[in-house]
Design a protein around this motif. Sequence first.
Motif, short mmCIF file in Angstrom:
data_model
loop_
_atom_site.label_atom_id
_atom_site.label_comp_id
_atom_site.label_asym_id
_atom_site.label_seq_id
_atom_site.Cartn_x
_atom_site.Cartn_y
_atom_site.Cartn_z
N SER A 87 17.25 41.03 -10.66
CA SER A 87 17.20 41.52 -12.03
C SER A 87 18.38 41.05 -12.88
CB SER A 87 17.15 43.05 -12.04
OG SER A 87 18.32 43.59 -11.43
N LYS A 88 19.40 40.48 -12.24
CA LYS A 88 20.61 40.09 -12.97
C LYS A 88 20.82 38.58 -12.99
CE LYS A 88 22.70 44.48 -11.73
NZ LYS A 88 23.77 45.17 -11.00
N ARG A 89 19.82 37.84 -12.56
CA ARG A 89 19.93 36.38 -12.59
C ARG A 89 20.07 35.89 -14.02
NH1 ARG A 89 17.99 32.91 -8.44
NH2 ARG A 89 17.61 34.03 -6.47
N SER A 90 20.88 34.86 -14.19
CA SER A 90 21.09 34.26 -15.51
C SER A 90 20.79 32.77 -15.43
CB SER A 90 22.53 34.49 -15.98
OG SER A 90 22.81 33.75 -17.15
N ALA A 91 20.10 32.27 -16.44
CA ALA A 91 19.78 30.84 -16.47
C ALA A 91 21.03 30.00 -16.70
CB ALA A 91 18.74 30.56 -17.56
N SER A 105 25.20 34.85 -12.65
CA SER A 105 25.14 36.14 -13.35
C SER A 105 26.29 36.21 -14.34
CB SER A 105 25.18 37.31 -12.38
OG SER A 105 26.43 37.39 -11.73
N ILE A 106 26.07 36.97 -15.43
CA ILE A 106 27.07 37.14 -16.48
C ILE A 106 27.63 38.55 -16.39
CG2 ILE A 106 27.52 37.02 -18.95
CD1 ILE A 106 26.69 34.37 -17.74
N ALA A 107 28.97 38.67 -16.45
CA ALA A 107 29.63 39.96 -16.27
C ALA A 107 29.25 40.93 -17.38
CB ALA A 107 31.13 39.76 -16.24
N ALA A 108 29.08 42.19 -16.98
CA ALA A 108 28.82 43.27 -17.93
C ALA A 108 29.26 44.58 -17.28
CB ALA A 108 27.34 43.34 -18.32
N SER A 109 29.52 45.59 -18.10
CA SER A 109 30.01 46.86 -17.59
C SER A 109 29.32 48.01 -18.31
CB SER A 109 31.53 46.96 -17.80
OG SER A 109 32.02 48.22 -17.37
N GLN A 110 29.03 49.05 -17.56
CA GLN A 110 28.40 50.24 -18.14
C GLN A 110 29.39 51.06 -18.96
OE1 GLN A 110 27.00 52.10 -14.56
NE2 GLN A 110 25.06 50.98 -14.54
N GLN A 111 30.67 50.94 -18.64
CA GLN A 111 31.69 51.75 -19.29
C GLN A 111 32.82 50.85 -19.77
OE1 GLN A 111 32.95 54.74 -16.52
NE2 GLN A 111 30.96 55.73 -16.42
N PRO A 112 33.68 51.34 -20.68
CA PRO A 112 34.84 50.54 -21.10
C PRO A 112 35.74 50.22 -19.93
CG PRO A 112 34.50 52.42 -22.55
CD PRO A 112 33.58 52.63 -21.39
N MET A 117 40.79 44.77 -12.08
CA MET A 117 39.98 43.89 -11.24
C MET A 117 38.83 43.27 -12.06
SD MET A 117 41.46 43.99 -8.33
CE MET A 117 40.22 43.29 -7.23
N PRO A 118 38.37 42.07 -11.66
CA PRO A 118 37.27 41.42 -12.40
C PRO A 118 35.92 42.05 -12.06
CG PRO A 118 37.91 40.05 -10.55
CD PRO A 118 38.88 41.21 -10.57
N LEU A 119 35.81 43.35 -12.22
CA LEU A 119 34.62 44.12 -11.86
C LEU A 119 34.25 45.03 -13.02
CD1 LEU A 119 35.66 45.22 -8.24
CD2 LEU A 119 34.03 43.41 -8.82
N ARG A 191 29.59 45.04 -22.61
CA ARG A 191 28.80 46.21 -22.25
C ARG A 191 27.40 45.81 -21.82
NH1 ARG A 191 31.28 50.95 -24.00
NH2 ARG A 191 29.71 51.98 -22.71
N GLY A 192 26.91 46.47 -20.78
CA GLY A 192 25.58 46.19 -20.28
C GLY A 192 25.44 46.70 -18.86
N VAL A 193 24.34 46.34 -18.20
CA VAL A 193 24.12 46.72 -16.81
C VAL A 193 25.17 46.05 -15.94
CG1 VAL A 193 22.48 46.66 -14.90
CG2 VAL A 193 21.66 46.98 -17.24
N SER A 194 25.71 46.81 -15.00
CA SER A 194 26.83 46.31 -14.19
C SER A 194 26.52 44.96 -13.54
CB SER A 194 27.18 47.32 -13.10
OG SER A 194 27.70 48.49 -13.66
N ALA A 195 27.42 44.00 -13.77
CA ALA A 195 27.29 42.66 -13.19
C ALA A 195 28.65 42.00 -13.22
CB ALA A 195 26.26 41.82 -13.97
#
Length: 300
Positions: A87-91, A105-112, A117-119, A191-195
Amino acid sequence: MTTAEIMFAQPGDAAIDRKQEARKVLWALLAALFIHLLVAFTLASLGGVFSPALPIEEKPVELTIVDLSTPPPVVPKNPAFMETDESKRSAEAPKEKTFESNANSIAASQQPATGGMPLPSQQGIDRPGVDLETHQYSLPNEGAQSEQFAMLTSTPTPTVRPSVVRTPEQPRAAYRAQKRQTRLSGSITNRGVSAVNAIGTPLGRYRKALYDAVGSRWYYYVSRQGDLISIGTLRLVFSVDRSGHVANLKIVENSSNESFANVCLQSVLEIQLPPIPEDVADTLPAEGLDEEMSFTMYAN
């Protein structure tokens, strides 16, 4: 009347005079001897200064030549791996290639961002490891194939159905590991689904196939022997050589029991993998792909 004192010569005066004369002579001799010694010492010192120096033996000069034009190749260790869910694959590839993976995959976080760490930052349970989502495990159904090329040693025999009865084929169900979203404090601001920022590589896809092959066997044996297994964690190390065979398998930690150890060892020993692609194998150490895996049984 005046008083005159007349000094008379005493009987020992002559002897005293002679002792004084002898004493003067002795001191004169000692002084002369000291002067002679001083002169001799001075002459000896001056002779050493003005005498020609002895020739110094010359040693041959040694020259060591080191060829710096072709330094020995440095074999990198396995880069950090992070599995990318479908579900998190990126072209497109991320600008920052933080992790190696089976897909981009492109990094995103649910929270600020709340850490360094790069998470992503997210709520969850406190457990070792990094899980970005929550879902139950699933095993391949009959006839299903892994997404990559992982194979099991025993293939179930398909059920023979009468030719007159036509039933719709079940969709292929690939293996999926169990995940429990873990609590993380990272530095990702998008911001987005964790990735995470991950780049799909041939090595990343090979490692994903390896983990799927081991995981599918492990969940299969755990589901069958769960009543024999104690709660705890087992950690083991092994390598996969160029031909795809497991070698140097060793348990380094086990807080569970022997049944759990047997399940974990069997899950690794039974996998079948194709040879490591040649261009990937050339980037690995001589022994092949070094891996460390942890297996944990938690209380319900």
